[in-house]
Scaffold this motif. Structure first.
Motif, PDB file in Angstrom:
ATOM      1  N   GLY A   1     -10.686   4.247  13.117  1.00 37.73           N
ATOM      2  CA  GLY A   1      -9.776   5.291  12.643  1.00 37.73           C
ATOM      3  C   GLY A   1      -8.618   4.680  11.883  1.00 37.73           C
ATOM      4  N   ALA A   2      -7.708   5.514  11.452  1.00 37.43           N
ATOM      5  CA  ALA A   2      -6.542   5.034  10.706  1.00 37.43           C
ATOM      6  C   ALA A   2      -5.415   6.042  10.833  1.00 37.43           C
ATOM      7  N   LEU A   3      -4.208   5.537  10.675  1.00 37.88           N
ATOM      8  CA  LEU A   3      -3.058   6.439  10.567  1.00 37.88           C
ATOM      9  C   LEU A   3      -2.193   5.995   9.407  1.00 37.88           C
ATOM     10  N   ALA A   4      -1.485   6.942   8.838  1.00 41.55           N
ATOM     11  CA  ALA A   4      -0.604   6.661   7.708  1.00 41.55           C
ATOM     12  C   ALA A   4       0.633   7.536   7.817  1.00 41.55           C
ATOM     13  N   ALA A   5       1.787   6.933   7.559  1.00 42.36           N
ATOM     14  CA  ALA A   5       3.036   7.687   7.482  1.00 42.36           C
ATOM     15  C   ALA A   5       3.082   8.351   6.113  1.00 42.36           C
ATOM     16  N   VAL A   6       3.081   9.687   6.087  1.00 39.65           N
ATOM     17  CA  VAL A   6       3.032  10.407   4.820  1.00 39.65           C
ATOM     18  C   VAL A   6       4.270  11.277   4.659  1.00 39.65           C
ATOM     19  N   GLU A   7       4.371  11.907   3.506  1.00 38.19           N
ATOM     20  CA  GLU A   7       5.524  12.757   3.196  1.00 38.19           C
ATOM     21  C   GLU A   7       5.686  13.858   4.241  1.00 38.19           C
ATOM     22  N   GLY A   8       6.916  14.377   4.350  1.00 41.23           N
ATOM     23  CA  GLY A   8       7.175  15.441   5.306  1.00 41.23           C
ATOM     24  C   GLY A   8       7.351  14.942   6.720  1.00 41.23           C
ATOM     25  N   ASP A   9       7.681  13.651   6.886  1.00 38.29           N
ATOM     26  CA  ASP A   9       7.881  13.063   8.217  1.00 38.29           C
ATOM     27  C   ASP A   9       6.689  13.337   9.128  1.00 38.29           C
ATOM     28  N   ARG A  10       5.500  13.032   8.610  1.00 37.25           N
ATOM     29  CA  ARG A  10       4.278  13.259   9.380  1.00 37.25           C
ATOM     30  C   ARG A  10       3.460  11.970   9.475  1.00 37.25           C
TER      31      ARG A  10
ATOM     32  N   MET B   1       0.851  -1.191   0.000  1.00 35.07           N
ATOM     33  CA  MET B   1       0.000   0.000   0.000  1.00 35.07           C
ATOM     34  C   MET B   1       0.885   1.238   0.000  1.00 35.07           C
ATOM     35  N   LEU B   2       0.573   2.166  -0.876  1.00 34.25           N
ATOM     36  CA  LEU B   2       1.279   3.435  -0.923  1.00 34.25           C
ATOM     37  C   LEU B   2       0.659   4.374   0.098  1.00 34.25           C
ATOM     38  N   SER B   3       1.502   5.031   0.872  1.00 38.35           N
ATOM     39  CA  SER B   3       1.018   5.938   1.912  1.00 38.35           C
ATOM     40  C   SER B   3       1.518   7.343   1.626  1.00 38.35           C
ATOM     41  N   ALA B   4       0.581   8.242   1.330  1.00 36.40           N
ATOM     42  CA  ALA B   4       0.892   9.642   1.041  1.00 36.40           C
ATOM     43  C   ALA B   4      -0.397  10.434   1.182  1.00 36.40           C
ATOM     44  N   SER B   5      -0.285  11.739   1.323  1.00 41.28           N
ATOM     45  CA  SER B   5      -1.486  12.564   1.383  1.00 41.28           C
ATOM     46  C   SER B   5      -2.126  12.641   0.005  1.00 41.28           C
ATOM     47  N   ARG B   6      -3.418  12.953  -0.017  1.00 36.51           N
ATOM     48  CA  ARG B   6      -4.107  13.092  -1.298  1.00 36.51           C
ATOM     49  C   ARG B   6      -3.476  14.206  -2.123  1.00 36.51           C
TER      50      ARG B   6
END
Length: 424
Positions: free
Chosen positions: A217-226, A89-94
């Motif tokens: 709920g859910a969490l995802a490691a996204v760009e910008g170390d967030r 699964m790719l994890s990034a903000s929309r």
């Protein structure tokens, strides 16, 4: 953008009519939920790579994360599903995914954009031949002529009223009121949970909109170390923009979300969004449709976002458009074969989401024939999938839109689930 990418293989000139200036960072006026955490399911990942080779590698180099195996965790009422070693699964903000896709699309030699707001269709001789638009609020109407027009205006599409104004029938609209609320917050990511990319927590078969065992709920490691964290709830239990209440709910969720709440700093505000109802427009119900017209994305179906199907649906629909045109279909003719392909894709997503939604006590239907049996069988499959990797793989292939929901009713799957449950 996906439609434009597909059409560039078939057209001399592809024009994107968009009220946001695509030469700048999009303000997202047409997508108020853009900042919320979005999921790109496994099939969406596959389709992106199909149309933009190596785009996942590009996004990972830019800060996105790619989760495999145990780095992607799915929980049901706090119980961890068996890991799928080959799952990705790719994890990034929309916004990050959109910007990457937009950059790749707008670099294509025969794709260009025009800034303006679409205001109507040019229908002549039984087919759509273009679009009327205005470049600004007080500017004169202009026209763009086209052999094929794609409605990608989202769930607020005005296509139905435009067709009616020209004397054409409109697609029938089906709605299911779900009254979902969800809220997203961003946290600074450090070395905690270093091997985790995505964690998703869902209520169990017997849960309702006020869970007793675990918050959804859910969490995802996204760009910008967030870390991007989303919490969801129905009816009166919708999450608010209160940061203290948000953290409190996180601490009632699964361990990864509790860890982030306890050890990471909240950045910025909590953004909440209310999704009132799922919506589906059926073009195959029309007794006639003008040639030169197709639709995709939320303009066709907007389903409960808690299941993360939206981005993947858009990618699958764009591929359906490519398959339609590759079959030799003429763009000037009514696109019946395309709309039938669309029905199959949307129907699978609609069945999955609405069957689950009807389990919520505040959702009042309409209930399809045999719903009670379908729900009972679905609950038993969910229970079996938590204990059996083979059942879990079949279940998650449906969740990730790699397989149709009917695959879960195959005798082999049902018999395996029965053995697992009887072995308690």
């Amino acid at each position: 953008m996906l439609a434009a990418r597909v059409l560039r293989n078939f057209a001399d000139d592809v024009v994107i009519l968009e009220r946001d200036d695509l030469s700048e960072e999009s303000t997202g006026r047409g997508s108020p939920h853009r900042r919320q955490l979005h999921a790109l399911l496994a099939m969406g990942h596959v389709q992106l790579e199909r149309w933009f080779p190596a785009i996942v590698t590009e996004m990972v180099a830019g800060g996105a994360r790619l989760g495999r195996g145990t780095a992607v965790q799915f929980y049901v009422d706090g119980r961890l599903r068996p890991a799928l070693d080959d799952a990705e699964m790719l994890s990034a903000s929309r916004t990050f995914i959109e910007e990457t896709v937009r950059t790749r699309t707008m670099a294509l030699s025969n794709v260009r954009s025009v800034t303006g707001r679409a205001l109507g269709l040019l229908i002549r001789s039984g087919r759509v031949q273009g679009v009327r638009f205005a470049a600004g609020e007080d500017t004169a109407l202009q026209e763009i002529e086209a052999d094929l027009v794609v409605d990608a205006m989202g769930r607020s599409s005005r296509l139905s009223s435009w067709l009616a104004a020209e004397g054409w029938p409109a697609p029938s609209t089906h709605r299911m009121r779900v009254d979902l609320g969800y809220a997203t917050a961003s946290f600074r990511r450090g070395s905690e949970l270093a091997d985790l990319v995505i964690a998703h927590s869902a209520p169990g078969p017997a849960s309702n909109y006020q869970p007793s065992l675990c918050e959804p709920g859910a969490l995802a490691a996204v760009e910008g170390d967030r870390w991007a964290v989303v919490l969801a709830g129905y009816d009166s239990y919708r999450p608010s923009e209160d940061p203290d209440a948000f953290l409190s709910r996180m601490r009632r969720c699964v361990r990864p979300l509790r860890e982030v709440a306890d050890h990471c700093s909240l950045e910025g505000d909590v953004g909440a969004f209310h999704f009132r109802d799922s919506l589906r427009r059926s073009f195959t119900d029309m007794d006639r449709v003008p040639g030169g017209l197709v639709a995709l994305g939320d303009a066709v179906a907007s389903v409960n976002p808690v299941y993360g199907q939206g981005l993947t649906l858009a990618a699958l629909e764009a591929s359906a458009l490519a398959a339609h045109l590759q079959s030799g279909a003429m763009p000037h003719e009514p696109a019946w074969k395309y709309f039938r392909r669309l029905d199959a894709i949307v129907g699978a997503a609609w069945k999955l989401s609405t069957t689950a939604d009807l389990a919520q006590p505040h959702v009042t239907g309409p209930y399809p024939r045999g719903y009670a049996l379908t729900r009972w069988a679905g609950d038993r499959l969910t229970e079996a999938s938590l204990r059996c990797p083979e059942i879990n793989r079949a279940y998650m292939d449906v969740v990730h839109m790699k397989e149709h929901p009917r695959t879960l009713t195959r005798p082999r799957v049902l018999l395996r689930a029965a053995r697992v449950l009887l072995s308690k």
